[in-house]
Design an enzyme around this catalytic site. Structure first.
Site, PDB file in Angstrom:
ATOM      1  N   HIS A 308       1.139  -1.036   0.085  1.00  0.00           N
ATOM      2  CA  HIS A 308      -0.037  -0.296   0.236  1.00  0.00           C
ATOM      3  C   HIS A 308       1.034   1.175   0.154  1.00  0.00           C
ATOM      4  CE1 HIS A 308      -2.992   2.865   1.073  1.00  0.00           C
ATOM      5  NE2 HIS A 308      -3.674   1.973   0.518  1.00  0.00           N
ATOM      6  N   ASP A 366      -7.405  -5.778  -0.173  1.00  0.00           N
ATOM      7  CA  ASP A 366      -8.255  -6.532  -1.055  1.00  0.00           C
ATOM      8  C   ASP A 366      -8.099  -7.756  -0.567  1.00  0.00           C
ATOM      9  OD1 ASP A 366      -9.038  -4.364  -2.210  1.00  0.00           O
ATOM     10  OD2 ASP A 366      -8.300  -3.349  -2.736  1.00  0.00           O
TER      11      ASP A 366
HETATM   12  N1  CMC Z   1       3.523  -7.337  -4.922  1.00  0.00           N
HETATM   13  C1  CMC Z   1       5.697  -7.699  -5.259  1.00  0.00           C
HETATM   14  N2  CMC Z   1       6.171  -6.241  -4.456  1.00  0.00           N
HETATM   15  C2  CMC Z   1       5.697  -5.438  -4.222  1.00  0.00           C
HETATM   16  C3  CMC Z   1       3.321  -4.837  -4.432  1.00  0.00           C
HETATM   17  C4  CMC Z   1       3.730  -6.330  -4.446  1.00  0.00           C
HETATM   18  N3  CMC Z   1       2.515  -6.602  -4.188  1.00  0.00           N
HETATM   19  N4  CMC Z   1       3.765  -4.159  -3.755  1.00  0.00           N
HETATM   20  C5  CMC Z   1       4.573  -3.623  -4.312  1.00  0.00           C
HETATM   21  N5  CMC Z   1       6.022  -4.329  -4.424  1.00  0.00           N
HETATM   22  C6  CMC Z   1       7.076  -3.724  -4.725  1.00  0.00           C
HETATM   23  C7  CMC Z   1       8.099  -2.608  -5.540  1.00  0.00           C
HETATM   24  O1  CMC Z   1       8.425  -3.635  -6.645  1.00  0.00           O
HETATM   25  C8  CMC Z   1       9.048  -1.547  -5.709  1.00  0.00           C
HETATM   26  O2  CMC Z   1       9.856  -2.415  -5.533  1.00  0.00           O
HETATM   27  P1  CMC Z   1      11.201  -2.225  -5.340  1.00  0.00           P
HETATM   28  O3  CMC Z   1      11.906  -0.526  -3.960  1.00  0.00           O
HETATM   29  O4  CMC Z   1      12.502  -2.669  -5.514  1.00  0.00           O
HETATM   30  O5  CMC Z   1      11.333  -1.415  -7.135  1.00  0.00           O
HETATM   31  C9  CMC Z   1       8.417  -1.425  -3.912  1.00  0.00           C
HETATM   32  O6  CMC Z   1       7.440  -3.099  -3.759  1.00  0.00           O
HETATM   33  C10 CMC Z   1       7.905  -0.105  -3.640  1.00  0.00           C
HETATM   34  O7  CMC Z   1       6.834  -0.462  -4.775  1.00  0.00           O
HETATM   35  P2  CMC Z   1       5.575   1.204  -5.302  1.00  0.00           P
HETATM   36  O8  CMC Z   1       5.229   0.262  -6.746  1.00  0.00           O
HETATM   37  O9  CMC Z   1       6.488   1.844  -5.717  1.00  0.00           O
HETATM   38  O10 CMC Z   1       4.796   1.082  -4.619  1.00  0.00           O
HETATM   39  P3  CMC Z   1       3.619   2.091  -4.188  1.00  0.00           P
HETATM   40  O11 CMC Z   1       3.542   2.899  -3.415  1.00  0.00           O
HETATM   41  O12 CMC Z   1       3.944   3.213  -5.656  1.00  0.00           O
HETATM   42  O13 CMC Z   1       2.308   1.945  -4.770  1.00  0.00           O
HETATM   43  C11 CMC Z   1       0.473  -0.277  -4.467  1.00  0.00           C
HETATM   44  C12 CMC Z   1       1.305   0.790  -4.144  1.00  0.00           C
HETATM   45  C13 CMC Z   1      -0.885  -0.377  -3.687  1.00  0.00           C
HETATM   46  C14 CMC Z   1       0.432   0.003  -6.182  1.00  0.00           C
HETATM   47  C15 CMC Z   1       1.761  -1.609  -4.545  1.00  0.00           C
HETATM   48  O14 CMC Z   1       1.297  -1.821  -3.587  1.00  0.00           O
HETATM   49  C16 CMC Z   1       0.645  -2.913  -5.980  1.00  0.00           C
HETATM   50  O15 CMC Z   1       0.728  -2.413  -6.837  1.00  0.00           O
HETATM   51  N6  CMC Z   1       0.012  -3.635  -4.581  1.00  0.00           N
HETATM   52  C17 CMC Z   1      -0.918  -4.777  -5.562  1.00  0.00           C
HETATM   53  C18 CMC Z   1      -2.059  -3.409  -5.783  1.00  0.00           C
HETATM   54  C19 CMC Z   1      -2.672  -3.868  -4.313  1.00  0.00           C
HETATM   55  O16 CMC Z   1      -3.385  -4.248  -4.117  1.00  0.00           O
HETATM   56  N7  CMC Z   1      -3.591  -2.627  -4.302  1.00  0.00           N
HETATM   57  C20 CMC Z   1      -4.703  -2.512  -3.590  1.00  0.00           C
HETATM   58  C21 CMC Z   1      -4.444  -0.944  -2.338  1.00  0.00           C
HETATM   59  S1  CMC Z   1      -5.568  -1.049  -0.931  1.00  0.00           S
HETATM   60  C22 CMC Z   1      -6.835  -0.163  -1.970  1.00  0.00           C
HETATM   61  C23 CMC Z   1      -7.005   0.453  -2.662  1.00  0.00           C
HETATM   62  O17 CMC Z   1      -6.113   1.711  -1.549  1.00  0.00           O
HETATM   63  O18 CMC Z   1      -7.317   1.394  -3.292  1.00  0.00           O
END
Ligand code: CMC
Length: 434
Positions: A308, A366
């Protein structure tokens, strides 16, 4: 917002600038950069807004490190345990929990606005039956502004109030109709003697040829899902609603924009994606393969339902959702759901894996909501629609707060331009081949 007597200092081209530091009631202080451009000629750059507070708000507070979520100061778990969605709506809209009379008036108003203009039913026939129900939601909710002209004047507080209540009442009806259209069943009209969640379940699952009795355990679970998703501070869809609203667009159009944003798999679409992922994994023995893929930088796969932007701890909503999932499965006598086994084991493995620990990737709401919604009888294509039903009140509360803020101006971010510098127009006959 209170001024602190602290300032942040910025040095640029040998000149020092002082930036005011403001304090909220809780949470990090903010450095006020609103005068930065006029005083320095420079912008700030923050793609994804990870360090930017876009507004001042009194509605929802999240402490991502502590795993805390408060609606108007009340912890989410207390509201989910002791309250219901109707009073949560009141709380988000008006700032306090209602007393008995206020609750009765509000609940009656919401209940008696659940029907939509009969002409709107024809809208649905214009969509293909196999359209994703979120596509239908974006279109039909946007169309509310074509039907309720008497509540689109945003300068009139009474019209704003009616629009707010209409959307909380009518969007569940539209969502249930989108579902019915999708599965080829007749629309079911709302019933005013039922509570919000029971009425919604009935509109989704009743058919004209037999009686439908609402199961109170399932209705309570539905209500809790609505509470948990009702607001979440300045997330992508809420920021979309605020930005759309900042131009003076009517609230129905703004909420339709929020629904469009919510659809994406990184936001509201994640519950659909999480369940599809659990299905794809299928059995516990395949989990290591998917964990490896999630950790592989060259593989775009992510564990859906994990991670998240704000929570760097267990999402407090995920805990309640997990409990709700068990209550629903127990009530329905589903003792051996293979997806629940996969989910439990996946969670256990991920929580012990150094990759997920280091990156602070915990299950989010989720992760368990898909299992619960599937058990309630919803297909995955409806998951984000249900999220939009719940989030409608949050979007409207945030939209109202913005409109009622005297300092509100159109939201207009700037950019760091890296495209070509000025160049002269070349006629097509004189352009060179690449
Ligand atoms: N599985 C594997 N690796 C992950 C995941 C995951 N679910 N989420 C983040 N990472 C890794 C990502 O690859 C990155 O690694 P590195 O630093 O080596 O490049 C690091 O963690 C940080 O990720 P980010 O994409 O920069 O983080 P963010 O804050 O931009 O993204 C997120 C947050 C929710 C979009 C992401 O964690 C994600 O895509 N999760 C899966 C989708 C999901 O479950 N979304 C629901 C969010 S809760 C409901 C809502 O609020 O709508």
């Amino acid at each position: 917002m209170t001024e602190t007597n602290r300032t942040a200092k910025l040095s640029l081209d040998g000149k020092d600038y002082e930036l005011a530091v403001h304090k909220g009631s809780i949470g990090p202080e903010v450095i006020d950069v609103s005068k930065l451009y006029s005083s320095t000629g420079a912008f700030t750059l923050d793609p994804g807004f990870t360090s930017t507070a876009s507004c001042e708000s009194t509605i929802t507070y999240i402490d991502g490190d502590a795993g805390m979520l408060l609606y108007r100061g009340y912890p989410i778990d207390e509201l989910a345990e002791h309250g219901d969605f109707i009073e949560t709506c009141y709380l988000l809209l008006y700032g306090n929990l209602p007393n008995a009379a206020q609750r009765k008036e509000f609940e009656t108003a919401i209940t008696y606005h659940t029907m939509i203009h009969e002409q709107m039913n024809r809208f649905f026939a214009g969509f293909r039956r196999d359209a994703h129900p979120m596509a239908v939601m974006v279109g039909v909710v946007g169309a509310l502004s074509a039907f309720y002209h008497d509540s689109t004047d945003i300068a009139d507080p009474a019209q704003r109030e009616i629009a707010a209540r209409r959307m909380i009442a009518k969007i569940p009806t539209i969502a249930a109709m989108a579902f019915k259209y999708h599965i080829g069943q007749p629309f079911v009209y709302p019933r005013n003697d039922l509570d919000f969640a029971s009425n919604f379940l009935r509109m989704c699952f009743a058919v004209p040829c037999e009686d439908y009795k609402v199961n109170p355990v399932l209705a309570r679970a539905m209500d809790r899902i609505f509470i948990l998703h009702a607001d979440h501070e300045q997330n992508a869809s809420t920021s979309t609603v605020r930005l759309a609203g900042s131009s003076g667009a009517n609230p129905f159009a703004c909420v339709a924009a929020g629904i469009a944003c919510l659809w994406g798999p990184a936001h509201g679409g994640a519950n659909e994606a999480a369940l599809e992922m659990l299905n794809e994994i299928g059995t516990v023995d395949r989990i290591p393969e998917f964990i490896d893929r999630a950790k592989d930088r060259n593989d775009p796969f992510r564990l859906m339902g994990f991670g998240h932007r704000v929570y760097k701890n267990y999402d407090p909503r995920a805990k309640i959702m997990q409990k709700t999932a068990h209550e629903v499965l127990d009530e329905l006598g589903i003792t051996d759901d293979p997806l629940l086994d996969v989910a439990r084991e996946l969670e256990k493995i991920a929580l012990e894996d150094p990759y997920f620990i280091e990156k602070k990737l915990y299950p989010n709401i989720d992760f368990y909501s898909g299992i619960t919604l599937r058990a309630l009888g919803f297909p995955t294509s409806m998951f984000t629609v249900l999220f939009s039903v719940a989030r409608t009140v949050g979007w409207i509360a945030q939209w109202k707060e913005m409109i009622e803020d005297p300092t509100q101006r159109i939201g207009r971010p700037r950019q760091l331009y890296t495209g070509p510098t000025e160049r002269g127009y070349v006629p097509v006959t004189e352009r060179k081949d690449d």
